[in-house]
Write a protein that holds these residues in place. Structure first.
Motif, short mmCIF file in Angstrom:
data_model
loop_
_atom_site.label_atom_id
_atom_site.label_comp_id
_atom_site.label_asym_id
_atom_site.label_seq_id
_atom_site.Cartn_x
_atom_site.Cartn_y
_atom_site.Cartn_z
N ALA A 202 0.89 -1.17 0.11
CA ALA A 202 0.10 0.00 -0.04
C ALA A 202 0.98 1.29 -0.01
O ALA A 202 0.60 2.31 -0.60
N ALA A 203 1.94 1.36 0.78
CA ALA A 203 2.87 2.48 0.82
C ALA A 203 3.35 2.65 -0.62
O ALA A 203 3.79 3.77 -1.10
N LEU A 204 4.02 1.62 -1.18
CA LEU A 204 4.50 1.78 -2.57
C LEU A 204 3.55 2.09 -3.34
O LEU A 204 3.70 3.28 -4.49
N LYS A 205 2.16 1.57 -3.71
CA LYS A 205 1.35 2.23 -4.37
C LYS A 205 0.94 3.86 -4.16
O LYS A 205 0.52 4.70 -5.11
N ARG A 206 1.02 4.12 -2.86
CA ARG A 206 0.86 5.50 -2.57
C ARG A 206 1.64 6.54 -3.17
O ARG A 206 1.63 7.56 -3.61
N ALA A 207 2.93 5.87 -3.25
CA ALA A 207 4.00 6.65 -3.85
C ALA A 207 3.97 6.87 -5.42
O ALA A 207 4.71 7.38 -5.78
N GLY A 208 3.07 6.05 -6.09
CA GLY A 208 3.00 6.09 -7.61
C GLY A 208 3.45 4.69 -8.23
O GLY A 208 3.61 4.69 -9.39
N ARG A 209 4.23 3.97 -7.44
CA ARG A 209 4.56 2.70 -8.17
C ARG A 209 3.62 2.10 -8.82
O ARG A 209 2.68 1.70 -8.26
N GLN A 210 3.79 1.18 -10.07
CA GLN A 210 2.95 0.60 -10.65
C GLN A 210 3.61 -0.76 -11.31
O GLN A 210 2.82 -1.66 -11.63
N ARG A 211 4.97 -0.84 -11.33
CA ARG A 211 5.55 -2.13 -11.79
C ARG A 211 6.61 -2.48 -10.61
O ARG A 211 7.05 -1.88 -10.00
N GLY A 212 6.72 -3.83 -10.66
CA GLY A 212 7.75 -4.40 -9.62
C GLY A 212 7.43 -4.25 -8.10
O GLY A 212 8.47 -4.35 -7.38
#
Length: 411
Positions: A202-212
């Motif tokens: 969830a933290a990575l997605k909030r930061a805008g990550r979409q891959r990996g």
């Protein structure tokens, strides 16, 4: 002829007017507001200031509302270095006495005796001035961002080495959005060890990550759950609060740097010189905006490339006395332009075969890396001066063919 000197301060300014013989004609103290500016303009008009015969003015700054008001019309304003003004003061008195009116009188006499040795503030266009404001603000924001990031890194090394290991793979390190989000969720190593896969994802997605995301989630979970030394619980929590305070500052500077970079690039691309500047290898919109901000668009400012090179600090300076002569790099220079020039020369190494050849030649001649880059920058800034004056785009073949390259290296 009448000469004016202004000793400026935060709340008031002292004004002195002298004639060709050095006789004090008028003195005044004005306030730093519209009323004070009007009094100053009236005082100048009383002593013959007009569009046809403007009174030259000396002041120890080149910015502010007072300077903007004085530069209206055809009036020349000279920004005198405070150190130079202090040296002039010693010519008239060795007792080291000082007063605001005396400083204004010294500034007026500088123009009376040595106006030819000083340059007026360049008459840049409004767009060039706006580019300068935005580019310098963005550069300051980048420097502040790096300073806060260094403080944050030092703190994390003291109590939270897992965080540094976790962000080591990411370009940008602690300044990346992923790093900021993870540190918000887990400000302490104890809290990081308790993070679940869902929380990390969830933290990575909030930061805008979409891959990996899945691979990074597993990697981060392993790092956070590895064995590390810990401070005592209360001490660790206190350091976590300190880290969050630095994190908020870092997040604000990152946002400011990005916003200012976008604004500076948009303003720079509207300028007529942007096409010529961007034609040079190693210069993009952001770095090109910094270069334009420092050299301006007043073509009468640097009549020769030699003057621009000295201003940028790329050309060496010679000190000779008797039988001793030394050649070294310039310490007095435009620091912002010199910093941009280092980045420009470094970026141009891969973008231009001619630049790389010149760099290798200087390195083989015994120059250190910084000295060789300074030599490269010296050549590029001279070529930029030529292209801007003749309204030409950069041409790799014309700039670095054998004859010109050999003469440039010899210089």
């Amino acid at each position: 002829m009448i000469y004016c000197g202004i000793d400026w301060a935060e709340n008031h300014h002292d004004v002195a007017l002298v004639d060709d013989s050095g006789q004090l004609l008028a003195k005044a103290r004005i306030t730093d507001n519209v009323t004070g500016y009007g009094q100053l303009l009236d005082l100048l008009a009383e002593h013959g200031d007009s569009a046809e015969a403007p009174v030259p003015i000396a002041i120890e700054t080149n910015r502010g509302l007072l300077v903007t008001t004085l530069r209206s019309g055809t009036r020349s304003v000279y920004a005198i270095n405070p150190l130079a003004a202090a040296r002039y003061r010693d010519r008239h008195s060795v007792s080291r006495k000082k007063s605001d009116l005396g400083d204004a009188l010294v500034l007026a006499n500088i123009l009376r005796t040595d106006m030819h040795a000083h340059r007026p503030i360049p008459d840049d266009s409004d767009l060039a001035r706006s580019v300068a404001v935005l580019a310098r603000a963005q550069q300051d924001a980048v420097w502040n961002r790096q300073q806060i990031a260094n403080q944050l890194r030092s703190l994390l090394r003291e109590y939270y080495p897992a965080a540094l290991e976790a962000v080591a793979r990411w370009k940008g390190g602690l300044c990346r959005p992923e790093s900021l989000e993870l540190l918000k969720v887990a400000p302490t190593p104890t809290g990081a060890a308790r993070l679940t896969r869902v929380q990390i994802t969830a933290a990575l997605k909030r930061a805008g990550r979409q891959r990996g995301i899945d691979a990074d989630t597993e990697r981060l979970r392993e790092i956070f759950r590895a064995a590390y030394a810990h401070h005592l619980p209360l001490t660790e929590q206190a350091m976590g609060r300190q880290m969050l305070a630095l994190l908020r500052q870092l997040e604000a500077t990152c946002l400011a740097a990005d916003d200012l970079a976008q604004a500076a690039e948009e303003a720079f691309l509207q300028h007529e010189d942007s096409e010529i500047i961007l034609s040079f290898p190693g210069l993009g919109p952001q770095l090109g905006a910094r270069v334009l901000a420092e050299i301006g668009d007043d073509r009468t400012r640097f009549t020769t490339a030699r003057g621009l090179k000295a201003y940028a600090g790329s050309s060496p300076v010679t000190r000779a006395s008797g039988k001793k002569a030394t050649v070294s790099y310039r310490r007095v220079k435009n620091q912002r332009l010199n910093h941009a020039g280092y980045l420009w020369a470094f970026s141009a190494l891969r973008a231009s075969p001619g630049v790389m050849t010149r760099y290798r030649h200087r390195r083989n001649a015994g120059d250190w890396h910084a000295s060789a880059l300074r030599n490269v920058f010296n050549g590029l800034i001279g070529q930029l001066h030529h292209c801007l004056r003749h309204r030409q785009l950069f041409d790799e073949q014309a700039a670095f063919h054998t004859g010109i390259h050999a003469r440039a290296d010899a210089a």
